[in-house]
Design an enzyme around this catalytic site. Structure first.
Site, PDB file in Angstrom:
ATOM      1  N   GLU A 115      24.990 -24.578  53.422  1.00 35.09           N
ATOM      2  CA  GLU A 115      26.400 -24.980  53.310  1.00 35.09           C
ATOM      3  C   GLU A 115      27.288 -23.768  53.548  1.00 35.09           C
ATOM      4  O   GLU A 115      26.894 -22.655  53.239  1.00 35.09           O
ATOM      5  CB  GLU A 115      26.694 -25.493  51.884  1.00 35.09           C
ATOM      6  CG  GLU A 115      25.814 -26.636  51.460  1.00 35.09           C
ATOM      7  CD  GLU A 115      25.864 -26.879  49.942  1.00 35.09           C
ATOM      8  OE1 GLU A 115      26.802 -26.401  49.287  1.00 35.09           O
ATOM      9  OE2 GLU A 115      24.949 -27.548  49.451  1.00 35.09           O
ATOM     10  N   LYS A 117      30.020 -21.145  52.453  1.00 34.34           N
ATOM     11  CA  LYS A 117      30.539 -20.721  51.153  1.00 34.34           C
ATOM     12  C   LYS A 117      32.055 -20.662  51.275  1.00 34.34           C
ATOM     13  O   LYS A 117      32.621 -19.754  51.877  1.00 34.34           O
ATOM     14  CB  LYS A 117      29.980 -19.362  50.745  1.00 34.34           C
ATOM     15  CG  LYS A 117      30.408 -18.976  49.336  1.00 34.34           C
ATOM     16  CD  LYS A 117      29.616 -17.787  48.820  1.00 34.34           C
ATOM     17  CE  LYS A 117      29.858 -17.578  47.338  1.00 34.34           C
ATOM     18  NZ  LYS A 117      31.235 -17.219  47.001  1.00 34.34           N
ATOM     19  N   ASP A 119      35.917 -20.240  50.491  1.00 38.75           N
ATOM     20  CA  ASP A 119      36.608 -19.231  49.714  1.00 38.75           C
ATOM     21  C   ASP A 119      37.827 -19.841  49.049  1.00 38.75           C
ATOM     22  O   ASP A 119      38.937 -19.779  49.544  1.00 38.75           O
ATOM     23  CB  ASP A 119      37.001 -18.058  50.619  1.00 38.75           C
ATOM     24  CG  ASP A 119      37.150 -16.787  49.817  1.00 38.75           C
ATOM     25  OD1 ASP A 119      36.836 -16.810  48.611  1.00 38.75           O
ATOM     26  OD2 ASP A 119      37.571 -15.777  50.394  1.00 38.75           O
ATOM     27  N   LYS A 321      26.430 -13.309  52.094  1.00 39.28           N
ATOM     28  CA  LYS A 321      27.843 -13.003  52.323  1.00 39.28           C
ATOM     29  C   LYS A 321      28.103 -12.537  53.759  1.00 39.28           C
ATOM     30  O   LYS A 321      27.263 -11.901  54.384  1.00 39.28           O
ATOM     31  CB  LYS A 321      28.297 -11.914  51.346  1.00 39.28           C
ATOM     32  CG  LYS A 321      28.123 -12.285  49.880  1.00 39.28           C
ATOM     33  CD  LYS A 321      29.038 -13.414  49.455  1.00 39.28           C
ATOM     34  CE  LYS A 321      30.471 -12.964  49.264  1.00 39.28           C
ATOM     35  NZ  LYS A 321      30.744 -12.441  47.929  1.00 39.28           N
ATOM     36  N   CYS A 415      68.475   1.605  65.230  1.00 41.72           N
ATOM     37  CA  CYS A 415      67.259   1.314  65.994  1.00 41.72           C
ATOM     38  C   CYS A 415      66.527   2.611  66.343  1.00 41.72           C
ATOM     39  O   CYS A 415      67.134   3.532  66.906  1.00 41.72           O
ATOM     40  CB  CYS A 415      67.619   0.561  67.269  1.00 41.72           C
ATOM     41  SG  CYS A 415      66.197   0.317  68.351  1.00 41.72           S
ATOM     42  N   CYS A 418      66.861   2.844  70.468  1.00 41.56           N
ATOM     43  CA  CYS A 418      68.116   2.983  71.217  1.00 41.56           C
ATOM     44  C   CYS A 418      69.284   3.401  70.336  1.00 41.56           C
ATOM     45  O   CYS A 418      70.399   3.525  70.811  1.00 41.56           O
ATOM     46  CB  CYS A 418      68.442   1.689  71.949  1.00 41.56           C
ATOM     47  SG  CYS A 418      68.967   0.370  70.848  1.00 41.56           S
ATOM     48  N   CYS A 433      67.539  -5.032  65.859  1.00 38.66           N
ATOM     49  CA  CYS A 433      68.322  -4.067  66.616  1.00 38.66           C
ATOM     50  C   CYS A 433      69.367  -4.872  67.376  1.00 38.66           C
ATOM     51  O   CYS A 433      69.064  -5.894  67.983  1.00 38.66           O
ATOM     52  CB  CYS A 433      67.413  -3.321  67.594  1.00 38.66           C
ATOM     53  SG  CYS A 433      68.295  -2.591  68.974  1.00 38.66           S
ATOM     54  N   CYS A 439      68.607  -1.942  74.806  1.00 36.82           N
ATOM     55  CA  CYS A 439      67.529  -1.276  74.067  1.00 36.82           C
ATOM     56  C   CYS A 439      66.257  -1.254  74.911  1.00 36.82           C
ATOM     57  O   CYS A 439      65.762  -2.299  75.338  1.00 36.82           O
ATOM     58  CB  CYS A 439      67.278  -2.008  72.757  1.00 36.82           C
ATOM     59  SG  CYS A 439      65.857  -1.372  71.848  1.00 36.82           S
TER      60      CYS A 439
HETATM   61  S1  IVH Z   1      27.082 -23.852  44.387  1.00 38.72           S
HETATM   62  C1  IVH Z   1      24.748 -23.384  40.628  1.00 38.72           C
HETATM   63  N1  IVH Z   1      28.003 -24.146  46.823  1.00 38.72           N
HETATM   64  O1  IVH Z   1      30.842 -19.740  45.012  1.00 38.72           O
HETATM   65  C2  IVH Z   1      25.445 -23.252  41.909  1.00 38.72           C
HETATM   66  N2  IVH Z   1      29.176 -22.681  45.356  1.00 38.72           N
HETATM   67  O2  IVH Z   1      29.438 -17.523  43.643  1.00 38.72           O
HETATM   68  C3  IVH Z   1      26.901 -23.154  41.773  1.00 38.72           C
HETATM   69  N3  IVH Z   1      31.184 -21.684  46.321  1.00 38.72           N
HETATM   70  O3  IVH Z   1      31.932 -20.449  41.781  1.00 38.72           O
HETATM   71  C4  IVH Z   1      27.720 -23.011  42.991  1.00 38.72           C
HETATM   72  N4  IVH Z   1      31.031 -22.667  48.278  1.00 38.72           N
HETATM   73  O4  IVH Z   1      33.305 -21.370  43.700  1.00 38.72           O
HETATM   74  C5  IVH Z   1      28.167 -23.531  45.629  1.00 38.72           C
HETATM   75  N5  IVH Z   1      28.742 -24.539  48.993  1.00 38.72           N
HETATM   76  C6  IVH Z   1      28.897 -23.945  47.803  1.00 38.72           C
HETATM   77  C7  IVH Z   1      29.972 -23.069  47.544  1.00 38.72           C
HETATM   78  C8  IVH Z   1      30.074 -22.453  46.301  1.00 38.72           C
HETATM   79  C9  IVH Z   1      31.736 -21.847  47.511  1.00 38.72           C
HETATM   80  C10 IVH Z   1      31.719 -20.803  45.264  1.00 38.72           C
HETATM   81  C11 IVH Z   1      31.931 -21.477  43.949  1.00 38.72           C
HETATM   82  C12 IVH Z   1      31.188 -20.678  42.937  1.00 38.72           C
HETATM   83  C13 IVH Z   1      30.915 -19.389  43.653  1.00 38.72           C
HETATM   84  C14 IVH Z   1      29.595 -18.820  43.209  1.00 38.72           C
END
Ligand code: IVH
Length: 678
Positions: A115, A117, A119, A321, A415, A418, A433, A439
């Site tokens: 999946e 991650k 933000d 990451k 500016c 000029c 400006c 200019c």
């Molecule tokens: S699973 C027990 N899946 O990452 C597992 N977390 O570092 C719990 N996050 O607090 C999290 N995308 O806010 C999971 N596809 C995803 C995620 C995800 C983002 C964030 C989440 C969590 C943090 C953990």
């Protein structure tokens, strides 16, 4: 209308509005235009006002938010909300996979759920008897804040569960996922803040957090937050989970009405995780939301249970990451750059630092207000953010590390190029400006714009060359470009006879253009290529456009009061008229084929939206776009249920897949050419 039928209308409206959200957020397939949604929404509010006793906590009308008093109450999580262990490179991922192999005793390949991650912010959503009854932040994992009113404003979050194929949903269900803000919404939010001179959000995560944890959920409602589910917490009764894989559970969540990222994939080998990571990293900047890595979860629930947890993270999952998009460095100085419209932008000169694989030594500080808000001083330790194709920015200051000899940033009153006065229009955040084309900086930018690819497209006239031409006073106005001769050009440093001749030829070729390109090349404020095209389509000729009143201009697609005023004022300005005369008259004039002003026949593709993807062989995507737009069509960057068709060239990727999923017609390049020639 009888009370009975009014009640029925209310029930129908609630159902239709929630169905629309489901189509939009979960299926990615909008079923009705936004205006229709808004109309039904207002009607629902009207009925509920008329009959307050029919108000319900699950009504879509709750999505506008309300002011809460005091503070956000605390919530204890029944199942703790844990965090994830990180892997920072491929070796760490492999080591993690090996540990999992050993602990589970599985010798062959493991099955993973991959999946993105996201933000944003982790939230927990609790449903009882199918109704959303509580939303909470993660907090410290054990206790979070009650944000029920706020999550209800997020249209991607269902207020009630949809029944699955068996017509069932759990009595009690806790769903976990991430609330986030799309990059488009984030940029819109910050653009608005920048124009109003209010505080900018450093990144989409902060914007989402700041928007979600509001006492006044009406503010949350305005912020267009989004949501993806990624896990279940408590499910009662558990028999409703007749599946033993995480991936299948996500599909179950989708069926109950929760959006799940389309990037979620089931992978059958360890090696596939590496491929997935590399692929998503390569596409990171093209995604509509920010992600900071990928998450791999062991797909088999039985194995997850066998492994359990250590400290505050599961042993069966890891977050790999991406390289960080924010870094710390030192601010060495601030320069002030003058843009095409005279806008003065403070540019931070930095101690070079690598951010997400690129060395950054300059970053924008936007404007005087932003400098003040950041409280930044020369010599400070600062946080730099570089994400996607947005220019790097200074987003924070580490005040604790301020050196004793730091100095204030002085915004210039004249500016730097000029020496004309710098002016700041009341209510606007930008300082400009006042020198106009007097200019040198504005002149250079205006000429670069005039020659740029989407304007007159002068091959071989790069930025450096324009600067030399303006510095030598050979070019003061765009029309001067066409007077340049090869002999003169060949005397410039690093310019041979051959390239000088090529440039003169390119300039001559560029004089044959289109009305739309010519309009765009003039650099009228707020007139981008699409607006220029609309103006050209509508008026057909430059004379007709120049003669148009503000009211007439507002008749044109996408032209509102402000753009109409900019266009009108531009053509009233004697200096601009002179420039246009120089360009359109005489032996070396710019010219274009006559086009008939807009009428039904010439704009036969009006109302159609197309998407171009992959590599075309006979023309570039930009050329195809231009021709489609000239026929009145819109050309969009992404596929949705509203797309008329997708033209797919070689190596088309996710947009093609998307079109297939949504059943949007897909055409070949040959079919595109046939359409354009028809
Ligand atoms: S699973 C027990 N899946 O990452 C597992 N977390 O570092 C719990 N996050 O607090 C999290 N995308 O806010 C999971 N596809 C995803 C995620 C995800 C983002 C964030 C989440 C969590 C943090 C953990």
């Amino acid at each position: 209308m009888s009370t009975d039928s009014l009640y029925q209308e209310l029930v129908r409206l609630r159902e239709t509005l929630e169905n629309h959200n489901y189509n939009y957020y979960v299926l990615d397939n909008p079923s009705i235009p936004d205006a229709e949604y808004d109309r039904m929404f207002r009607r629902l509010q009207e009925i509920e006002q008329q009959q307050p006793e029919w108000q319900s906590a699950q009504s879509p009308s709750q999505r506008v938010g309300a002011l809460a008093r005091g503070h956000l109450p605390e919530v204890a999580h029944e199942v703790p909300m844990l965090s994830l262990d990180n892997a920072f490179n491929e070796d760490e991922l492999t080591a993690f996979q090996q540990r999992v192999q050993e602990r589970t005793g599985v010798t062959g390949d493991l099955q993973w759920c991959a999946e993105p991650k996201l933000d944003g912010l982790a939230v927990s959503l609790l449903y009882e008897q199918g109704q959303l009854v509580r939303g909470a932040t993660r907090g410290d994992g054990y206790q979070g804040e009650d944000i029920t009113a706020n999550v209800k404003t997020i249209r991607a979050i269902p207020l009630s569960l949809r029944a699955n194929e068996q017509g069932e949903f759990p009595e009690r269900l806790e769903v976990r996922g991430e609330v986030f803000i799309s990059l488009a919404s984030f940029e819109r939010m910050n653009e608005k803040a920048l124009a109003q001179g209010s505080k900018l959000f450093a990144n989409p995560r902060n914007a989402a957090a700041g928007s979600l944890r509001q006492l006044d959920s009406r503010i949350t409602a305005e912020r267009s937050l989004d949501f993806y589910a990624y896990a279940m917490g408590e499910v009662t009764p558990a028999r409703q989970l007749d599946n033993d894989s995480h991936y299948a559970r996500l599909e179950q969540l989708r069926a109950w009405g929760f959006p799940v990222s389309r990037e979620t994939k089931r992978l059958t080998t360890n090696q596939a995780c590496i491929t997935y990571y590399r692929d998503l990293l390569a596409r990171r900047d093209a995604l509509p939301y920010e992600i900071d890595g990928v998450v791999f979860k062991l797909d088999a629930i039985a194995l997850q249970e066998q492994l359990g947890f250590v400290a505050r993270a599961p042993r069966w999952a890891v977050a790999q990451k991406f390289p960080a998009q924010e870094q710390l460095t030192w601010l060495r100085g601030v320069d002030f750059q003058v843009g095409r419209t005279g806008a003065i932008t403070p540019v931070a000169r930095l101690e070079p630092v690598e951010v997400g694989g690129v060395v950054v030594s300059n970053a924008t500080l936007h404007n005087a207000d932003e400098i003040e808000r950041l409280g930044v001083r020369i010599g400070d330790r600062v946080t730099i953010r570089r994400a996607g194709d947005v220019i790097p920015q200074v987003v924070g200051v580490v005040v604790d590390e301020r050196p004793a000899n730091s100095s204030a940033v002085e915004f210039p009153s004249r500016c730097p190029v000029c020496d004309s006065a710098v002016e700041r229009v009341a209510g606007e955040a930008v300082s400009r400006c006042t020198g106009g084309l007097f200019c040198g900086a504005q002149r250079k930018e205006a000429i670069k714009h005039f020659a740029s690819r989407k304007a007159l497209d002068v091959d071989g006239l790069g930025d450096k060359l324009v600067e030399m031409l303006v510095d030598r006073d050979w070019v003061q106005h765009p029309a001067d470009l066409f007077k340049l001769n090869a002999l003169q050009l060949a005397s410039l440093p690093r310019m041979g006879q051959k390239s000088a001749e090529n440039l003169v030829n390119a300039l001559a070729r560029s004089r044959k253009t289109t009305l739309a390109r010519f309009l765009y090349s003039l650099g009228i404020r707020e007139v981008g290529e699409a607006t220029a095209q609309n103006l050209a389509n509508y008026f057909g000729s430059l004379d007709a456009l120049m003669a148009a009143s503000e009211e007439q201009l507002q008749e044109v697609d996408d032209v509102g009061v402000i753009v109409a005023a900019h266009v009108h004022n531009f053509f009233r300005e004697p200096h601009n008229q002179e420039v246009i005369n120089m360009l359109t008259q005489g032996e070396r004039a710019v010219y274009w084929p006559e086009v008939a002003p807009a009428n039904a026949a010439s704009l036969d593709l009006a109302g159609h939206t197309y998407v171009l993807t992959g590599t075309l062989e006979q023309m570039t995507r930009d050329e195809a776009k231009e021709q489609l737009q000239a026929r009145g069509a819109k050309v969009a960057g992404s596929v949705s249920g509203k797309t008329t068709g997708v033209f797919a060239g070689a190596n088309a990727g996710s947009k093609l897949t998307r079109a297939e999923q949504l059943g949007v017609p897909i055409y070949t390049e040959a079919e595109l050419i046939k359409l354009l020639e028809s």
